[in-house]
Design an enzyme around this catalytic site. Structure first.
Site, short mmCIF file in Angstrom:
data_model
loop_
_atom_site.label_atom_id
_atom_site.label_comp_id
_atom_site.label_asym_id
_atom_site.label_seq_id
_atom_site.Cartn_x
_atom_site.Cartn_y
_atom_site.Cartn_z
N CYS A 183 0.81 -1.23 0.00
CA CYS A 183 0.00 0.00 0.00
C CYS A 183 0.84 1.27 0.00
O CYS A 183 0.50 2.25 -0.66
CB CYS A 183 -0.98 0.00 1.18
SG CYS A 183 -0.21 -0.35 2.78
N HIS A 285 -2.09 7.08 3.54
CA HIS A 285 -0.64 7.05 3.73
C HIS A 285 -0.02 8.31 3.13
O HIS A 285 -0.23 8.61 1.94
CB HIS A 285 -0.02 5.83 3.05
CG HIS A 285 -0.27 4.53 3.75
ND1 HIS A 285 -0.92 4.43 4.96
CD2 HIS A 285 0.07 3.25 3.40
CE1 HIS A 285 -0.98 3.15 5.33
NE2 HIS A 285 -0.39 2.43 4.39
#
Length: 396
Positions: A183, A285
């Site tokens: 990710c 993120h």
């Protein structure tokens, strides 16, 4: 959160893809009805797959796999649902089965949201049964014959699939495995790819990530560890970023004997140093990135902004249903992107970039943000499958 799925513009003649031409039209749209299965359907990644696939114009939920304790139950009673939307009607009453290939034999495509501790053997069994697997797990990312694909960056790596099939014993007619990236890697390589496309190879990358707690799965990091805190270590994460960037941004080399291999960016060696941190953010993120280009002189910050804004990719031009109209959103504000404000750009399928400026040590530095549970996970797998369908990689 709304669904971004749209009709496939420019793909009115489904005979251009053998798989699309084979299947009947879906009742809720004019698209084909391709049966798909989801492994790890009760987990957090599996739930995200089901949310995104429930209204897909091509793919129809047909089989859901989970652990033996969930098998035999309707999905709505087997799952501990943790999404912000309700369980889709298309999934509620499907009976969960064990993750056995013979129970998914009618599925043209399998999506795997399995945990890494069980994914390896199960995905291998599905491939051996000549089934097509698009996996979110890490187990086969380093396999020299398995594409590691970020859909906006390297769909050309699907070219190695026939070699993967031929190398299997016995050789496969349909089955293969494709993985999507970690990710945190995904959100970084998308702007890097745009910049390499515009200005040539990057030779040095320094990246520091601030990763959301959802990236650790459910129940995730204990609250007493992450609240009022930053955890400066995520096991194995830095090594994943440093290695995956090379495989994704690299090309495919062809040997004298005709065999293909991933070149790991070897034509212009790329040095990558990553520092990964867990922060008290639910989703999204963030990464601070500094890069040095091989070309001299390097591009200016304004040239970088223009290149990122104008970036387009195969997923858009081919007409993938999940491809957003805009991949990268460039912010001019000095305090953007931010997870709470920007993680749902393009319903989580895009990447936000800001604070583009000169780096006094390398060439250019910037901040990027991606939605780790969308483009960083299930959305990437679904886009990879859409690309494989449109490129005719999946045999009928």
């Amino acid at each position: 959160m709304s669904s971004r799925l749209t009709d496939v513009e420019g793909i009115t003649d489904y005979s251009t893809s053998p798989l699309l031409a084979k299947y009947p039209r879906h009742s809720m749209s004019d698209g084909p009805s391709i049966k798909i299965g989801v492994l790890g359907a009760t987990g957090t990644v599996g739930q995200r797959f089901i949310t995104l696939l429930a209204n897909h114009p091509w793919f129809v939920l047909h089989a859901l796999g989970a652990s033996p304790r969930s098998a035999g139950k309707p999905y709505k009673t087997a799952v501990n649902w943790k999404q912000t939307t309700r369980i889709p009607a298309a999934a509620q009453d499907l009976i969960v089965t064990e993750c056995k290939p013979e129970l998914f034999s009618e599925c043209a495509i399998i999506f795997s949201g399995l945990d890494a501790d069980v994914a390896g053997d199960i995905e291998a069994a599905f491939r051996a049964a000549d089934l097509v697997v698009f996996s979110n797990a890490k187990n086969y990312r380093r396999d020299p014959l398995v594409p590691l694909i970020v859909p906006y960056v390297n769909p050309s790596h699907l070219a190695i699939v026939p070699q993967q099939q031929a190398a299997h014993s016995p050789a496969l007619k349909r089955g293969f495995i494709v993985t999507n990236a970690n990710c945190s890697t995904t959100g970084i390589v998308i702007p890097l790819s745009a910049l390499e496309k515009a200005f040539g190879p990057i030779e040095s990358l320094l990246v520091t990530t601030m990763q959301a707690i959802s990236g650790g799965g459910y129940p995730g990091v204990p609250s007493l560890d992450v609240l009022d805190n930053v955890v400066p270590h995520i096991g194995g994460e830095e090594e994943k970023v440093e290695w995956e960037v090379l495989k994704i941004l690299g090309g495919i080399a062809k040997g004298d004997d005709g065999t293909r291999s991933f070149d790991m960016h070897s034509k212009t060696p790329l040095r990558v140093s990553a520092a990964c941190n867990r922060v008290p953010v639910i989703d999204g993120h963030t990464a601070t990135v500094s890069i040095r280009f091989a070309r001299r002189p390097p591009p200016s910050p304004q040239q970088v902004r223009e290149a990122l804004r104008s970036f387009t990719c195969d997923a858009q031009t081919l007409g993938c249903p999940n491809a957003p109209p805009k991949i990268i959103d460039v912010h001019e504000e000095p305090d953007r992107p931010q997870p709470r404000l920007d993680r749902y750009f393009q319903d989580g399928a895009g990447v936000s970039v800001g604070r583009i400026r000169q780096c006094p040590v390398l060439d250019i530095k910037f901040v990027c943000l991606s939605n780790n549970v969308s483009i960083g996970a299930a959305t990437s797998s679904i886009l990879n499958a859409e690309l494989a369908v449109l490129k005719g990689v999946i045999a009928t």
